[in-house]
Scaffold this active site. Sequence first.
Site, PDB file in Angstrom:
ATOM      1  N   ASP A   1       0.683  -1.263   0.046  1.00 27.66           N
ATOM      2  CA  ASP A   1      -0.130  -0.010  -0.042  1.00 27.66           C
ATOM      3  C   ASP A   1       0.748   1.382  -0.004  1.00 27.66           C
ATOM      4  OD1 ASP A   1      -2.504   1.366   0.249  1.00 27.66           O
ATOM      5  OD2 ASP A   1      -1.930   1.829   2.489  1.00 27.66           O
TER       6      ASP A   1
ATOM      7  N   ASP B   1      -2.221  -0.706   5.856  1.00 28.66           N
ATOM      8  CA  ASP B   1      -2.565  -0.294   7.244  1.00 28.66           C
ATOM      9  C   ASP B   1      -3.983   0.005   7.379  1.00 28.66           C
ATOM     10  OD1 ASP B   1      -2.673   1.857   5.486  1.00 28.66           O
ATOM     11  OD2 ASP B   1      -1.539   3.256   6.793  1.00 28.66           O
TER      12      ASP B   1
ATOM     13  N   ASP C   1      -7.075  -2.958   3.063  1.00 29.75           N
ATOM     14  CA  ASP C   1      -5.865  -3.613   2.697  1.00 29.75           C
ATOM     15  C   ASP C   1      -6.340  -5.193   3.622  1.00 29.75           C
ATOM     16  OD1 ASP C   1      -4.603  -1.613   1.591  1.00 29.75           O
ATOM     17  OD2 ASP C   1      -3.831  -0.992   3.730  1.00 29.75           O
TER      18      ASP C   1
END
Length: 882
Positions: free
Chosen positions: A340, A613, A617
């Site tokens: 990410d 985070d 995700d």
Amino acid sequence: MEKVYTENPAEVLKNMGSSADGLSSHEVQLRREKYGPNALKAAAKISNWKRFLEQLKDPMLIMLMCAAVISAATSAVSGESMADVIIIATVVLLNAILGVLQESKAEQAIAALQTMTAATCKVIRNGRQSSIPSADLVPGDIVVLEAGDAVPADGRLLEAVSLKIEEAALTGESVPVNKMIDILQMESDEAEVPLGDRTNMCYMGSSAVYGRGIAVITETGMDTEMGKIADALNQTKDESTPLQIKLNELGKKLSWLVIFICIFIFIFDLVMAGEFTLSGILSTFMIAVSLAVAAIPEGLATVVTVVLSIGVTKMSKANAVIRRLTAVETLGCTQIICSDKTGTLTQNRMTVVKNTGNTKELAAAMALCSDAYLDENGNAAGEPTEAALVAFAKSEGMPKTELSIQQPRIGEAPFDSMRKMMSTIHETANGIVQYTKGAPDIVLGQCTSYLEDGQVKPMTSEKKQEILTANKEMADQALRVLCAAERKYDEKPIEESPKSLERDLTYIGLVGMIDPIRPEVKAAIVECREAGITPIMITGDHKDTAIAIAKELGILDDPSQAMTGADLDRLSEEEFKKNIGNYHVYARVQPEHKVRIVNTWKQKGAVTAMTGDGVNDAPSIKAADIGIGMGITGTDVTKNVADMILADDNFATIVNAVEEGRRIYDNIRKAIQFLLSSNMSEVMGVFVSTIMGFTLLKPVHLLFINLITDCFPALALGLEKGEKDIMKRSPRSTKDSIFAGGMLWDILYQGALITALTIVSYILGHSMEIGHFEMPHGISPDGMTMAFLTMNMCEIFHSFNMRSTRNSIFTLQSQNKVLWLAMLGSLALVTLVLEVPAVAGMFGFTPVSWMEYGIALGLSILVIPAVELVKAIERACTKTAD
């Protein structure tokens, strides 16, 4: 409800069977019965008892249980000690309990999702506003949102007054989203607007940070976007790691080998004995039990677990917290890291990185024309973009606390997403000043002059073009650009409407902001590539921003290597699988896109890691071979499904973890080779001695060697330092056998070597017992004692051979002090068994003379030069082949 963002508020209310006055109490009851509570469902829990039974399905444990049953039966009939049964049962029980202790991550993840949803919310029913538990919401309810409120369910906005909603955890968007009520336009009827671009919607799991709004609830519970994530977590199954798969395969192969050898020996021994009496059959059964115990590396599961645990402890000190032991090994063969962007590759902190114009005046204007502030620690707090402006002013020596005293605010025109500006009015020692900030093209359109070197000059078309060019240059670098202007008054203006205030402005300057990359990440990306690992960026942010960050980090070379979630939707599974290697950046993605990317890489056979985070995700982190969560900025949901958590949110920590994973796997293979070569020597020894007509060792002796003598050196091998080129080689393939690299041959010849030395020692011990050389028959107490001592010492010395599978141990530049301690400990325990009369009697041993000790030592130490000779030949053959 699908695509309600393409309908106007009136249509949505009509389709939802609701109105501005909300639902009636009767309608609420009907809908609650139809849709159920606004809550997330958890996956069915598995009882600990069922988990325990699952553990007992392991092939090696089944073989041990069979051996225990046979041993118990023969002991009961013959009246012998049940020590073998107790030891075997204990081994089985401990292994099963260790397996049960593995945590249930999905259950924890759903619980964490529940805590993220709002506990209560403000709702309009029967024309009156009230506060109710969020679980009582139903589709069609009208909810009121204010700054600080958590969004209780998915809804279509009916009213939005300067409303900003923080959706980072759900979409990956690094700044709060400005909300509106306008209809969203789509390219086609089939197209879907990405979640992060649905500016007229609000979603469960997000929160209002500015302004206020009213929304009609369109989806509740498991039908919300958050519910889809929860459902994905429930459906995603934990998969075995490469090491688990290999160990399971090894267990099955060993089990079939044991069954074959036991049946062969049982029939062979009965035929050779020529008698089918009960005592003969029981004696043959005990030989079969000995073979089963000899062939099964009882300590293997424990050794692997402890070696992994030691690695976990070491990694936790380096900020990599492992939640699942086998994840350590998986890290070592990681080929793809899908990361990410927000908060992982970047700092998740908007920062002013460029500015034009009068810096001091610009910084003061931006800080004062914002609602962000400096907290008690002097850190900028508030809406991320405005906090960046306050931090910018502080860096220029103008903390907002002092600016606010010098120029107190006396009026304002709040930010509005329609006019894209905000204005504040301040009292100064020189009169009244108004500061306005907003979108450059909008603010600049209201400027009739500009500030340069402290002088106000008339705005010209050339100057305006110069400013627009500077704006474009910043925007092309994926910077978020804001413009500041001022207007001075002799006294406070009577009319404070935006239309009255925001005209005849004086341009001050531009600031360009971005969520900057973490300084250590660029070097980590380089190390990843050197280690044969491909980094992939996946983000909910805009494509241009993602490309700019990826270029700076070295993740991509060309914009063609980036695609959006919408682009991905247009590709079939076959097309995407074929071309996935061409893409390194994915922007404006939704949770299902992330899972698809991870699963496609896995389908291509790549061991895939996913970092992140946010809640968005979580499904992909759980689907990945190795899920990596962020410890500081990560949500509880992400942490609970992750295999590893970065305590410092540092991408570079992953590289260190990969190196440690590779070292641990190498050492586990050394330990496996050591244990299996030892087991091979026991199997060969029992097999050969049975054919020769004598009993080499009893089951309890073999269990002692497997669980005591072998375990300590095997554990010490797990502490060997990594090889120098460990991060310069490509990741190993998951298809590689655990015996890859010639390990099977090594196990066979090393086992045969130890067998030969042990049998020689047995014959010598038997001959010394009777005073002349004679081939043994049946059971020789002295011969058995010598064989036990020699096999133990052989395996202790052999553990030093395993410090390197190919290089000479005399060329290693470091010492494994723990291995030396393990050697001394094992020798001490062997001596205890042989020299303490009560213990020696339990094992059936006779006293050992100094001469016998010397003979055993002399024979066992031969294992080192013999293996060194074979290693030298193997190195020579490899060099010739190259």
